[in-house]
Scaffold this motif. Structure first.
Motif, PDB file in Angstrom:
ATOM      1  N   ARG A  61    -121.287  -6.726  -1.414  1.00 45.89           N
ATOM      2  CA  ARG A  61    -120.979  -5.392  -1.946  1.00 45.89           C
ATOM      3  C   ARG A  61    -120.129  -5.506  -3.214  1.00 45.89           C
ATOM      4  N   LEU A  62    -120.623  -4.918  -4.285  1.00 41.08           N
ATOM      5  CA  LEU A  62    -119.985  -5.047  -5.593  1.00 41.08           C
ATOM      6  C   LEU A  62    -118.551  -4.541  -5.586  1.00 41.08           C
ATOM      7  N   ARG A  63    -118.321  -3.372  -4.979  1.00 43.78           N
ATOM      8  CA  ARG A  63    -116.966  -2.803  -4.959  1.00 43.78           C
ATOM      9  C   ARG A  63    -115.990  -3.725  -4.236  1.00 43.78           C
ATOM     10  N   SER A 122    -119.983 -15.136  -9.432  1.00 39.93           N
ATOM     11  CA  SER A 122    -121.231 -14.907 -10.158  1.00 39.93           C
ATOM     12  C   SER A 122    -122.307 -14.459  -9.178  1.00 39.93           C
ATOM     13  N   ASP A 123    -122.882 -13.296  -9.468  1.00 42.85           N
ATOM     14  CA  ASP A 123    -124.025 -12.796  -8.685  1.00 42.85           C
ATOM     15  C   ASP A 123    -123.763 -12.840  -7.177  1.00 42.85           C
TER      16      ASP A 123
END
Length: 335
Positions: free
Chosen positions: A289-291, A267-268
């Motif tokens: 980093r989201l990816r 989460s986040d």
């Protein structure tokens, strides 16, 4: 200028929408293949086509990888190929690679093609020093790699100098010793000569059996930070999750085996590992980093699924594959 560029980009996307097909180049560890794909195809349609072309049935180990900025991503099976962040230039280049590693290659890998692709991928990682390999093991592995390529040792055929053009050892190992290329070849050939009586396939399996015991085998590493802000590495592999100091990828500070993890939540940008044993502290870490976070999640889910699968009775499909492989090998031995 800007409006002209926008018009050009718009025209290109319009052409793609109007086209019914697009071309893809698939790079395997052995060769490249090109396919014409329908624009409506999902990742699974392309992946299944590649597996059929290779004659590969152990599909659960593999995936189609591509580069996005400074990280890698795997093609999602349930999403349209063209709706993903794949390269835009045609042919679209994707790499067919092992995404998950077996715990025990000899017990798990059934087909010769599966074994061969693993062998080539692991060998490349060892030579490029993505998997650390001590000198003695490097020489032994090199001798099995030679056997896999050249077959049974024959002193009349395999004369001094026959390995002159081969890349067989990691540069780090070569630089550790003051030995000439001829001296290395002599050592490797002496080991190679001891493997008499083995087939090429058996040499590849011996290679994998040694490689799978190396510390960095099958581990995907990701930079993370704990709650205190300390830089660490997360390792994800067939056995579980491991936490490393950034300068030591060989020995984890702590490990969480898959069968001792109750839950992994995200989460986040924050991951939480909850162990089954409620007395053991929950471990939290951040990856910004989201990816990369998506990739960590994918590898956690996939490795955990395979870990559980290994501990169940083989499916009917796998039982049939194993029986067929045994019959083929028995026929080859008789032949």
């Amino acid at each position: 200028m800007a409006s002209a560029l926008a018009a050009k980009i718009g025209l290109n996307s319009l052409k793609r929408r109007q086209a019914k097909n697009f071309s893809v180049r698939i790079c395997t560890m052995e060769s490249d293949m090109e396919f014409s794909c329908e624009v409506k195809w999902k990742g699974k349609d392309l992946f299944d086509l590649v597996c059929r072309a290779l004659g590969l049935r152990e599909t659960w180990f593999f995936g189609l990888q591509y580069n996005v900025k400074d990280t890698v991503a795997w093609l999602k099976m349930e999403k349209r190929v063209l709706d993903q962040e794949v390269p835009k230039e045609e042919p679209i280049t994707l790499h067919f690679l092992a995404k998950f590693y077996p715990e025990n290659a000899e017990e798990e890998l059934v087909q010769d093609i599966t074994q061969h692709l693993y062998f080539l991928q692991v060998k490349k990682k060892i030579l490029e020093e993505e998997i650390h390999c001590p000198p003695e093991a490097s020489v032994l592995l090199a001798s099995y790699a030679v056997h896999a390529k050249y077959g049974e040792y024959d002193p009349i055929v395999h004369k001094p100098g026959f390995l002159a053009q081969e890349e067989l050892l990691p540069k780090r190992v070569i630089n550790l010793y003051q030995m000439t290329a001829e001296m290395w070849e002599e050592r490797i050939t002496a080991c190679y000569a001891e493997h008499r009586g083995r087939t090429r396939d058996e040499a590849e399996m011996e290679y994998l059996k040694i490689a799978q015991d190396l510390d960095m085998y099958g581990v995907n590493y990701f930079p993370i930070r704990n709650k205190k802000g300390t830089d660490l590495l997360l390792g994800v592999d067939a056995l579980g999750l491991h936490i490393y100091e950034p300068d030591n990828r060989l020995t984890p500070k702590c490990s969480f085996p898959w069968n001792e993890i109750r839950n992994i939540s995200y989460s986040d940008k924050e991951f939480t590992i909850k162990p089954l044993d409620k007395k053991t502290n929950v471990f939290k870490f951040n990856s910004s980093r989201l990816r990369v976070n998506k990739l960590i999640l994918q590898l956690c889910i996939g490795n955990h699924d395979l870990f559980m699968r290994r501990r169940r009775v083989d499916s009917l499909e796998v039982q049939q594959m194993k029986a067929q492989a045994r019959e083929e090998r028995a026929r080859n031995c008789r032949g």
